[in-house]
Scaffold this motif. Structure first.
Motif, PDB file in Angstrom:
ATOM      1  N   LEU A   1      71.674 -22.555  37.248  1.00  0.00           N
ATOM      2  CA  LEU A   1      72.309 -21.404  37.882  1.00  0.00           C
ATOM      3  C   LEU A   1      72.480 -21.633  39.379  1.00  0.00           C
ATOM      4  CD1 LEU A   1      73.401 -18.559  37.749  1.00  0.00           C
ATOM      5  CD2 LEU A   1      71.058 -17.701  37.936  1.00  0.00           C
ATOM      6  N   CYS A   2      71.417 -22.131  40.038  1.00  0.00           N
ATOM      7  CA  CYS A   2      71.494 -22.378  41.479  1.00  0.00           C
ATOM      8  C   CYS A   2      72.570 -23.430  41.782  1.00  0.00           C
ATOM      9  CB  CYS A   2      70.133 -22.828  42.009  1.00  0.00           C
ATOM     10  SG  CYS A   2      68.905 -21.512  42.035  1.00  0.00           S
ATOM     11  N   THR A   3      72.565 -24.512  40.991  1.00  0.00           N
ATOM     12  CA  THR A   3      73.564 -25.572  41.197  1.00  0.00           C
ATOM     13  C   THR A   3      74.969 -25.021  41.032  1.00  0.00           C
ATOM     14  OG1 THR A   3      72.011 -27.229  40.405  1.00  0.00           O
ATOM     15  CG2 THR A   3      74.348 -27.827  40.423  1.00  0.00           C
ATOM     16  N   HIS A   4      75.141 -24.184  40.000  1.00  0.00           N
ATOM     17  CA  HIS A   4      76.473 -23.618  39.744  1.00  0.00           C
ATOM     18  C   HIS A   4      76.933 -22.747  40.908  1.00  0.00           C
ATOM     19  CE1 HIS A   4      79.803 -21.699  37.683  1.00  0.00           C
ATOM     20  NE2 HIS A   4      79.287 -20.535  38.011  1.00  0.00           N
ATOM     21  N   VAL A   5      76.043 -21.891  41.399  1.00  0.00           N
ATOM     22  CA  VAL A   5      76.417 -20.983  42.496  1.00  0.00           C
ATOM     23  C   VAL A   5      76.755 -21.770  43.756  1.00  0.00           C
ATOM     24  CG1 VAL A   5      75.504 -19.237  44.042  1.00  0.00           C
ATOM     25  CG2 VAL A   5      75.137 -19.028  41.603  1.00  0.00           C
ATOM     26  N   ILE A   6      75.959 -22.827  44.050  1.00  0.00           N
ATOM     27  CA  ILE A   6      76.198 -23.630  45.256  1.00  0.00           C
ATOM     28  C   ILE A   6      77.538 -24.360  45.141  1.00  0.00           C
ATOM     29  CG2 ILE A   6      75.375 -25.621  46.565  1.00  0.00           C
ATOM     30  CD1 ILE A   6      72.514 -24.709  45.819  1.00  0.00           C
TER      31      ILE A   6
END
Length: 832
Positions: A120-125
């Motif tokens: 999720l964090c990777t996707h948002v970044i």
């Protein structure tokens, strides 16, 4: 090369939440994230002013600031960072407001999926980076201006000027006479000479075009910055020299030669724009004013399934077709709408792109009109991207927020919502609603003895059975641990809840087959009915919980409707539980010792350690009043270890006093015996106290041993190898297989006092006692009768040649000092 880790700032005051998030990101592998954790807003702002972070995980409730002001200050301090809001569940509304103000999303700290957090964090970044890339691309488009002035110089192979145009002379401030024949490097600023010569040599050596930015020194005038490009002049065998162009990047404009150079620069910018459009993550598609496709970048080709060569000139509706994801209707094309209305148009939420092969992808996009110099609309551009994964992730996160991760049953959040709906329905239609609070009986025993993996699989099996017992309109929820709640949304009468409960209890008759184990599980069920038992949502849960505990106290494997007096019982149970925790810390437990007597000689052969609780205000309390509660709340294990250690230390104390000690027996509960560390704890206590293992006897009931006979046999063998004596307590009240009884390395059978009590008047009990004595003799096991209180009972036992007796006829339980006086006379008869 391994990419550098993504920098991420975690702003969270709750240490447990911070540790869970940090652990989840650290567990992603390969050092993907470097997390900086702070607990206060001031620390976060200070850090962000000094460092650039890719992402911020932000709780809006901090010690020094709370609410949307936290988000606004952080977003101002880190405008380029992706911000994810951490919500505790009750703060969801506030988190959604933060999302509306620009946050990239929010995560519930109560039930988030640790394995999904790094993704999720990777996707948002990445999404934020793509957004910025698109903004940069648009900025470059706007930056393409009209012609820029260029100077042109032709140099020979020795870098001497053979020709320079007037623009060049104007740029460098030298006439033709001074320029021709001299090296063009002579005009380069002394501070740039070394760098520029190095770049020039590198370009010549590798047969590359030279490009650089440098300063020119002009006598009596300010320094002039120029951008230089070069190309080799081809010759028959080797380059004859180079052509250099000089663009005045200080803003001067000159004649048509410079304008032509500006066109070259514009071409270069167009090429760079093309590369940029093909490297960003978003798809870009352009049309002319008629709505025919005029451009696609690589991502657009891939998403639509149309190669650029085939798509150009086709109507946009063929290449870019969208439908509503829910009702499947054709959606109006946003590009045509942007052209018609001359405004930016966003695609409707939930739109699906139908690719050339018929497959579909969830997309988000916007379309904007393209204008010529006169401001007339000449086409449109659509920017869109595939959000299938993020949309699926959003749906998954929404599902996880309302469902139990293990069983996929609704969790308490969703139950609360549906219970509120059921109450509103009941009020409108004058119906009733019932809440069933279920707790697995002795689940901790299974979890401790067979492990959490088996326990988790059992919970899944329980969830599956519960689903089959209710209607489609009902809700089965996992409350947590081994607790489940069932909402019966619409019932006509209280008996409907009873019928469902009977169905559930019957469904749990067959065993669960988990990992090679045959597990028998029962349920205790508490029932609360709206509106008779409880007028509110919270009171329904509280009352059902109280009724469930009453079901446990009533023998388990049953259901109980709520009654008003149950809260008083629940209060008593809480009082006892809190008191037991205090008693462990403050040493309020004491042991009494009841002698065991050889019936033939009357001599003491052993003693049973019996637990008492010396409650400060109530005085001495017997085990029957607190042991069941200790088992329910899990305190029986530490209490049992205290009893075992205390008994062993007491034996050693008597021995050091020179007394002829006898074996002391200790009762072992089911939860103790099935605890994975039980054998190790017994061994540790024997070693630390120094007691001779033959002076310790452990008593276990038939039901404990037969629950998992194979595991019991293995554990008993381990205890026997230590030299400990073993006894079956309350023999005759449970069910035991004779084959297993022969396999168990048992020293003693203890006849339950319920048989001994009526031995004089009940022929059946007398027969049972005689049979047990005979069985023990044949199995070469000693037999001891419990609860011997009369001379007639003793006379019967003597006639049947029972080995030992225990009861008030011989002695009441004694304090250690009183028993020590009996040990001083080892051969004296306790009773004639």
């Amino acid at each position: 090369m391994t990419p550098p880790p993504t920098k991420l700032l975690l702003v969270e005051a709750d240490r447990l939440v911070a540790e869970r998030v940090t652990h989840a990101l650290s567990a992603s592998g390969d050092g993907m994230f470097r997390v900086r954790w702070v607990t206060r807003l001031a620390d976060a702002l200070d850090w962000l002013h000094r460092h650039a972070e890719s992402s911020v995980l932000l709780n809006l409730s901090l010690p020094d600031q709370q609410g949307l002001a936290v988000f606004l200050q952080v977003s101002e301090a880190a405008p380029d960072a992706a911000i994810l809001v951490l919500s505790s569940g009750s703060d969801d509304a506030l988190a959604r407001e933060a999302v509306a103000l620009g946050a990239q999303g929010y995560i519930s700290t109560e039930s988030f999926d640790a394995s999904a957090l790094p993704l999720l964090c990777t996707h948002v970044i990445e999404t934020q980076a793509a957004k910025h890339a698109l903004m940069d691309s648009e900025a470059r488009f706007r930056a393409i201006s009209d012609a820029s002035p260029l100077g042109i110089l032709v140099a020979d192979s020795e870098d001497r000027c053979v020709y320079a145009n007037a623009v060049y002379h104007a740029i460098v401030g030298k006439g033709p006479a001074a320029a021709v024949g001299s090296s063009w490097f002579g005009t380069v600023h002394a501070g740039d000479q070394k760098r520029v010569r190095s770049e020039w040599r590198h370009a010549i050596h590798h047969d590359q075009r030279f490009q650089s930015e440098l300063r020119f020194s002009r006598p009596g005038e300010p320094e002039l910055w120029v951008r230089v490009h070069s190309a080799a002049l081809p010759g028959r065998h080797a380059p004859r020299g180079h052509v250099l162009t000089f663009e005045d990047i200080t803003g001067r404009k000159a004649n048509e030669v410079v304008l032509r150079a500006a066109e070259d620069a514009l071409f270069d910018e167009k090429e760079r724009a093309q590369v940029t459009l093909n490297s960003i993550g978003d798809a870009v598609l352009a049309t002319d004013v008629e709505g025919n496709v005029s451009y696609l970048n690589i991502v657009a080709e891939r998403l639509t399934g149309w190669p650029k060569a085939e798509a150009l000139g086709r109507p946009l509706g063929e290449v870019f077709r969208t439908i509503d994801g829910e009702d499947r209707t054709e959606a109006e094309n946003p590009a045509l709408m942007a052209i018609r209305e001359n405004r930016t148009v966003a695609l409707a939420a939930g739109s699906m792109l139908v690719r050339r092969d018929g497959s579909e992808a969830a997309i988000e996009d916007s379309a904007a009109p393209i204008h010529n110099r006169a401001g007339k609309v000449v086409g449109a551009v659509i920017v869109f991207h595939d959000v299938s994964e993020s949309r699926a992730m959003t749906l998954k996160m929404a599902h996880l927020a309302q469902h139990d991760f293990l069983t996929d049953l609704p969790n308490r959040v969703l139950l609360t919502e549906r219970l509120s709906q059921a109450i509103r329905f009941a009020v409108r239609h004058r119906k009733q609603a019932a809440l069933l609070f279920l707790d697995l009986d002795y689940f901790k025993h299974i979890n401790d003895s067979l492990g959490h993996t088996v326990g988790d699989q059992l919970l899944k099996s329980v969830a599956d059975r519960l689903r089959t017992c209710v209607r489609a309109t009902d809700t089965v929820c996992r409350q947590g641990g081994d607790e489940f709640v069932i909402l019966l949304a619409e019932i006509e009468r209280r008996d409907d809840a009873a019928q469902i409960s009977d169905k559930i209890l019957a469904a749990f008759g067959p065993p669960h087959h988990i990992g090679g184990h045959e597990l028998h599980v029962t349920l205790s069920i508490g029932i609360s009915v709206y509106p008779d038992d409880a007028p509110t949502l919270d009171s329904m849960l509280q009352n059902a919980d109280a009724a469930m505990y009453h079901a446990k106290a009533s023998g388990r494997n049953n259901y109980q409707f709520f009654k008003a007096n149950m809260h008083a019982e629940a209060g008593h149970r809480m009082f006892v539980e809190n008191g037991l925790r205090r008693a462990l810390k403050r040493g309020e437990f004491v042991l009494h010792y009841q002698p065991k007597v050889d019936i033939a000689s009357g001599a003491m052969t052993g003693a049973e350690a019996l637990l008492r609780w010396h409650e400060p205000t109530l005085g001495l309390i017997g085990p029957a009043q607190f042991i069941p509660i200790a088992e329910q709340c899990g305190l029986i294990v530490p209490i049992g270890r205290w009893v075992l250690r205390q008994a062993c230390e007491q034996v050693m104390s008597w021995q050091r006093a020179g007394l002829a000690v006898v074996p002391v027996s200790v009762n072992i509960s089911a939860l103790e015996f099935r605890h994975p560390l039980f054998i190790d704890e017994v061994s540790k206590i024997l070693t630390e106290t120094g007691i001779d293992p033959s002076h310790l006897e452990l008593e276990l009931t038939e039901s404990v041993l037969m629950h998992d006979a194979e595991s019991s046999a293995t554990a008993l063998e381990a205890l026997k190898r230590m030299g400990i004596q073993l006894a079956i307590d309350d023999f005759g009240t449970g069910y035991s297989s004779l084959s297993y009884l022969r396999r168990f390395p048992i020293n003693t059978l203890k006849i339950d006092q319920s048989f001994v009590r009526d031995i004089e008047t009940d022929v059946d009990n007398a027969t049972i006692v005689g049979a047990v004595i005979g069985m023990g003799r044949n199995l070469k096991q000693r037999v001891i009768a419990e609860g011997v209180e009369t001379a007639l009972q003793l006379s019967f036992l003597r006639r049947e040649h029972c080995d030992e007796g225990q009861g008030f006829l011989f002695s009441y339980p004694l304090l250690p000092d009183a028993l020590a006086r009996l040990l001083k006379m080892p051969h004296a008869a306790v009773v004639a």
